[in-house]
Design a protein around this motif. Structure first.
Motif, PDB file in Angstrom:
ATOM      1  N   GLN A  32       0.830  -1.204   0.000  1.00 29.05           N
ATOM      2  CA  GLN A  32       0.000   0.000   0.000  1.00 29.05           C
ATOM      3  C   GLN A  32       0.867   1.258   0.000  1.00 29.05           C
ATOM      4  O   GLN A  32       0.565   2.231  -0.691  1.00 29.05           O
ATOM      5  CB  GLN A  32      -0.952   0.005   1.198  1.00 29.05           C
ATOM      6  N   LEU A  77       1.415   4.400  -3.289  1.00 25.58           N
ATOM      7  CA  LEU A  77       1.049   5.804  -3.141  1.00 25.58           C
ATOM      8  C   LEU A  77       1.722   6.631  -4.232  1.00 25.58           C
ATOM      9  O   LEU A  77       2.884   6.384  -4.592  1.00 25.58           O
ATOM     10  CB  LEU A  77       1.459   6.326  -1.761  1.00 25.58           C
ATOM     11  N   ALA A  82      -3.086  13.937   1.094  1.00 27.13           N
ATOM     12  CA  ALA A  82      -4.031  13.043   0.417  1.00 27.13           C
ATOM     13  C   ALA A  82      -3.553  11.598   0.490  1.00 27.13           C
ATOM     14  O   ALA A  82      -4.345  10.685   0.760  1.00 27.13           O
ATOM     15  CB  ALA A  82      -4.207  13.475  -1.037  1.00 27.13           C
ATOM     16  N   ASP A  83      -2.268  11.375   0.261  1.00 28.03           N
ATOM     17  CA  ASP A  83      -1.757  10.007   0.297  1.00 28.03           C
ATOM     18  C   ASP A  83      -1.763   9.423   1.707  1.00 28.03           C
ATOM     19  O   ASP A  83      -2.066   8.247   1.897  1.00 28.03           O
ATOM     20  CB  ASP A  83      -0.353   9.924  -0.307  1.00 28.03           C
ATOM     21  N   GLN A 100      -5.249   8.457   2.414  1.00 26.45           N
ATOM     22  CA  GLN A 100      -5.558   7.223   1.692  1.00 26.45           C
ATOM     23  C   GLN A 100      -4.977   6.014   2.420  1.00 26.45           C
ATOM     24  O   GLN A 100      -5.658   5.006   2.606  1.00 26.45           O
ATOM     25  CB  GLN A 100      -4.989   7.299   0.282  1.00 26.45           C
ATOM     26  N   LEU A 101      -3.719   6.109   2.832  1.00 29.27           N
ATOM     27  CA  LEU A 101      -3.066   5.008   3.540  1.00 29.27           C
ATOM     28  C   LEU A 101      -3.784   4.712   4.861  1.00 29.27           C
ATOM     29  O   LEU A 101      -4.096   3.554   5.157  1.00 29.27           O
ATOM     30  CB  LEU A 101      -1.598   5.333   3.800  1.00 29.27           C
ATOM     31  N   GLY A 159      -6.825   5.413   5.664  1.00 27.01           N
ATOM     32  CA  GLY A 159      -8.145   4.883   5.359  1.00 27.01           C
ATOM     33  C   GLY A 159      -8.090   3.398   5.036  1.00 27.01           C
ATOM     34  O   GLY A 159      -8.953   2.620   5.474  1.00 27.01           O
ATOM     35  N   TRP A 160      -7.086   3.003   4.270  1.00 27.74           N
ATOM     36  CA  TRP A 160      -6.932   1.582   3.943  1.00 27.74           C
ATOM     37  C   TRP A 160      -6.691   0.769   5.214  1.00 27.74           C
ATOM     38  O   TRP A 160      -7.312  -0.265   5.420  1.00 27.74           O
ATOM     39  CB  TRP A 160      -5.792   1.363   2.945  1.00 27.74           C
TER      40      TRP A 160
END
Length: 107
Positions: A25, A29, A80-81, A84-85, A87-88
């Motif tokens: 993951q 990114l 943002a990244d 995203q990380l 959130g995953w």
């Protein structure tokens, strides 16, 4: 000067059994730039950089039972990244991101 954070997992067993998934993951990114050894990953924002900018904006260190983050800069692409990380990870297990004093960071 950088800010330091600790990503802690509610289920330590999840982290122990999924390090490769977490590494994948991170390397997917958009801001991923390089890995140093097996446990350090560097992110660089996609925004234009000045000539005296560091060669990374974030370093993630995968430790035995947590992830240590050192954030030197957080342009929009980095934020943002990281969102995203995080959130995953949260879709897989509970986690918290705390500052160096152990206080919740709000991430």
């Amino acid at each position: 000067m950088s800010a330091e954070f600790v990503l802690s997992f509610d289920d330590r067993g999840w982290y122990a059994t999924h390090p490769d998934a977490l590494k994948r993951q991170i390397t997917r990114l958009e801001t991923f730039s390089s890995g140093v050894g097996a446990h350090e990953f560097r992110l660089v924002g996609t925004e234009p950089r000045g000539p005296d900018a560091w060669c990374y904006d974030v370093r993630l260190f995968l430790e035995d039972d947590r992830v240590f983050l050192e954030i030197s800069a957080h342009p929009a692409s980095i934020e943002a990244d990281l969102a995203q990380l995080f959130g995953w990870v949260r879709s897989c297990t509970g986690m918290s991101v705390d500052d160096e004093d152990g206080a919740p960071s709000g991430w």
